[in-house]
Motif scaffolding. Structure first.
Motif, PDB file in Angstrom:
ATOM      1  N   PRO A  56      -0.705  -4.816   5.982  1.00 54.49           N
ATOM      2  CA  PRO A  56      -1.129  -4.221   7.259  1.00 54.49           C
ATOM      3  C   PRO A  56      -0.856  -5.107   8.465  1.00 54.49           C
ATOM      4  O   PRO A  56      -0.625  -4.594   9.562  1.00 54.49           O
ATOM      5  CB  PRO A  56      -2.636  -4.008   7.071  1.00 54.49           C
ATOM      6  CG  PRO A  56      -3.047  -4.902   5.948  1.00 54.49           C
ATOM      7  CD  PRO A  56      -1.841  -5.058   5.070  1.00 54.49           C
ATOM      8  N   ASP A  64       3.903   2.698  11.929  1.00 56.98           N
ATOM      9  CA  ASP A  64       3.816   3.723  10.884  1.00 56.98           C
ATOM     10  C   ASP A  64       3.098   3.289   9.614  1.00 56.98           C
ATOM     11  O   ASP A  64       3.380   3.793   8.529  1.00 56.98           O
ATOM     12  CB  ASP A  64       5.230   4.217  10.545  1.00 56.98           C
ATOM     13  CG  ASP A  64       6.154   3.075  10.096  1.00 56.98           C
ATOM     14  OD1 ASP A  64       5.785   1.901  10.310  1.00 56.98           O
ATOM     15  OD2 ASP A  64       7.225   3.371   9.532  1.00 56.98           O
ATOM     16  N   ASP A  66       0.180   4.030   8.486  1.00 56.53           N
ATOM     17  CA  ASP A  66      -0.524   5.120   7.798  1.00 56.53           C
ATOM     18  C   ASP A  66       0.407   6.082   7.084  1.00 56.53           C
ATOM     19  O   ASP A  66       0.057   6.653   6.062  1.00 56.53           O
ATOM     20  CB  ASP A  66      -1.401   5.900   8.785  1.00 56.53           C
ATOM     21  CG  ASP A  66      -2.535   5.037   9.290  1.00 56.53           C
ATOM     22  OD1 ASP A  66      -2.896   4.075   8.565  1.00 56.53           O
ATOM     23  OD2 ASP A  66      -3.038   5.287  10.396  1.00 56.53           O
ATOM     24  N   LYS A  67       1.597   6.265   7.648  1.00 53.34           N
ATOM     25  CA  LYS A  67       2.494   7.234   7.005  1.00 53.34           C
ATOM     26  C   LYS A  67       3.576   6.570   6.149  1.00 53.34           C
ATOM     27  O   LYS A  67       4.410   7.262   5.566  1.00 53.34           O
ATOM     28  CB  LYS A  67       3.113   8.172   8.068  1.00 53.34           C
ATOM     29  CG  LYS A  67       4.106   7.513   9.006  1.00 53.34           C
ATOM     30  CD  LYS A  67       4.888   8.586   9.812  1.00 53.34           C
ATOM     31  CE  LYS A  67       5.987   7.938  10.634  1.00 53.34           C
ATOM     32  NZ  LYS A  67       6.886   8.866  11.279  1.00 53.34           N
TER      33      LYS A  67
END
Lengths: 273, 273
Positions: A56, A64, A66-67
């Motif tokens: 993270p 991006d 999260d996707k």
């Protein structure tokens, strides 16, 4: 293949083995690029360790994370087929602490090109790799040339931190049409892919021009920009191996680097001359 | 005893030795405090490595780097008497690169107490220790409790960087009159020393009060401040082992920390309760 989730488990597994260790750090969504790294690591070391960790701290707030594609089961299958010995799949809370030192990537290398568009990105890359290197203590670690700037910044860290690791740069793997393979290609529609091809085409053109004797970086850039149209270009840079801009191509000492957006997807590619 | 100036030489010397290594990093100007660390390292390890490196990055611009006591010949003599096996005395240019990652000490621990008065100090401490630890790869590293906050920040780095090093906290060594031994004591005149004694006296008083059952940190601080007068006090802090202020003494979980200026000389001392 053994799968480890905690640093301690992996450390215990590797402890006192006294064998050469090849390490391939990844963020998962494994593809042919990663597979080529696994194969190289397998051919050069007694033990191969790979990590699948969607880190993270190397994503900006509007990026991006999260996707980003995830598929642990498929990743495990691929690593097993590639004869990885130990697959490390930690959760972020096993890697990061609330209170810990941060790493600031070297300013001169990390605030240009990728670092300019993605501030803090390389800090996050070094933050996780420093830890992973200390956990795995590899003899060699394998990185794709696709992330050339990352490669240089990792080499800088290993050298200036006095780590005993050989960083092995590995060739870019491409689709048959030339598109550099990337986990982010999963975001591209079929139409996007046609546009994305312009990136590798512009680099191929640059390579062909140089082969014919063209050394003016201005002329090369002009050609590249016309091929790249109508993509939203972040940068087309022609630099020496220290990422300093060049007026004339220097053979065996030049990077040609492109970053462009295809729709919502940011793609990078490059050519070592 | 062998003396090494370059990281590579020292690495080659230690390579494949497969023995326990005790490491004592110092800034030179060796005194009885260091000698106690050498002795402990000698008794617990097969190889003892010490470094003498006046680390410029842990000094602020207005601090005492230029006048910090240096005496290489004496340091070498002392290390030899203490049966150090390898003494590492690099120049700054052998440790630092123009372009390299920086380390930012964990904010919560590094911006209070010493970190508040000496901004950037702990960043420099971690920056050099990360390198020295990677060069020496010690089994154990020895640090004095006199620099309690440094000890905690180094322990934090070793843990969160996943380094395989045991950090060994060592008791404060004092003059017969109680003054904690420090390289900076060299700056003190005989009169200064009488004033400097107030620091250890205030801590002794705190210890005596707690022995008698006093647990109110306010009462203890009031007594300490009256003993410390007329010194220019930077802080008197009574905290738990995470450096969070306490209202009541917690046995086996309390630090009492003092920093004060005696003339131009900043001195620190503490008591673990």
């Amino acid at each position: 293949m053994e799968i480890f989730h905690s640093p301690k488990e992996l450390k215990d597994f590797l402890k006192d083995k006294n064998k050469t260790i090849g390490f391939v750090p990844t963020m998962g969504a494994l593809h042919d690029g990663h597979i080529s790294l696994f194969k190289k690591a397998r051919s050069e070391n007694e033990i191969v360790v790979a990590s699948v960790f969607l880190n993270p701290t190397q994503f900006g707030e509007n990026e991006d994370l999260d996707k980003y594609p995830r598929n642990d089961e498929r990743d495990i299958r691929i690593a097993r087929i590639c004869e990885v010995d130990a697959l490390f799949m930690p959760k972020p809370e096993e890697i990061y602490d609330k209170n810990e030192p941060l790493i600031k990537a070297p300013e001169k290398l990390a605030t240009i090109l990728e670092g300019k568009t993605r501030p803090g990105h390389f800090d996050g890359v070094l933050r996780v790799l420093n830890k992973l290197f200390n956990i795995v203590k590899p003899t060699k670690a394998y990185f794709g040339k696709k992330d050339t700037q990352q490669l240089a910044i990792v080499e800088n860290m290993v050298r200036t931190f006095f780590m005993d690791i050989e960083i092995v740069p590995c060739d870019i793997i491409r689709e048959s049409d030339g598109l550099a393979i990337s986990s982010r290609n999963a975001y591209l529609s079929e139409e996007d892919k046609l546009y994305a091809l312009k990136i590798s085409q512009s680099l191929a053109k640059a390579g062909a021009m140089i082969k014919k004797g063209e050394l003016s970086t201005n002329s090369i850039k002009t050609q590249m920009l016309s091929i790249l149209e109508p993509l939203e270009i972040d940068y087309v840079a022609i630099t020496n191996r220290r990422f300093e801009p060049l007026d004339k191509i220097e053979l065996d000492n030049t990077f040609i680097l492109v970053a462009a957006n295809v729709g919502q997807t940011r793609l990078i590619d490059n050519l070592w001359v």
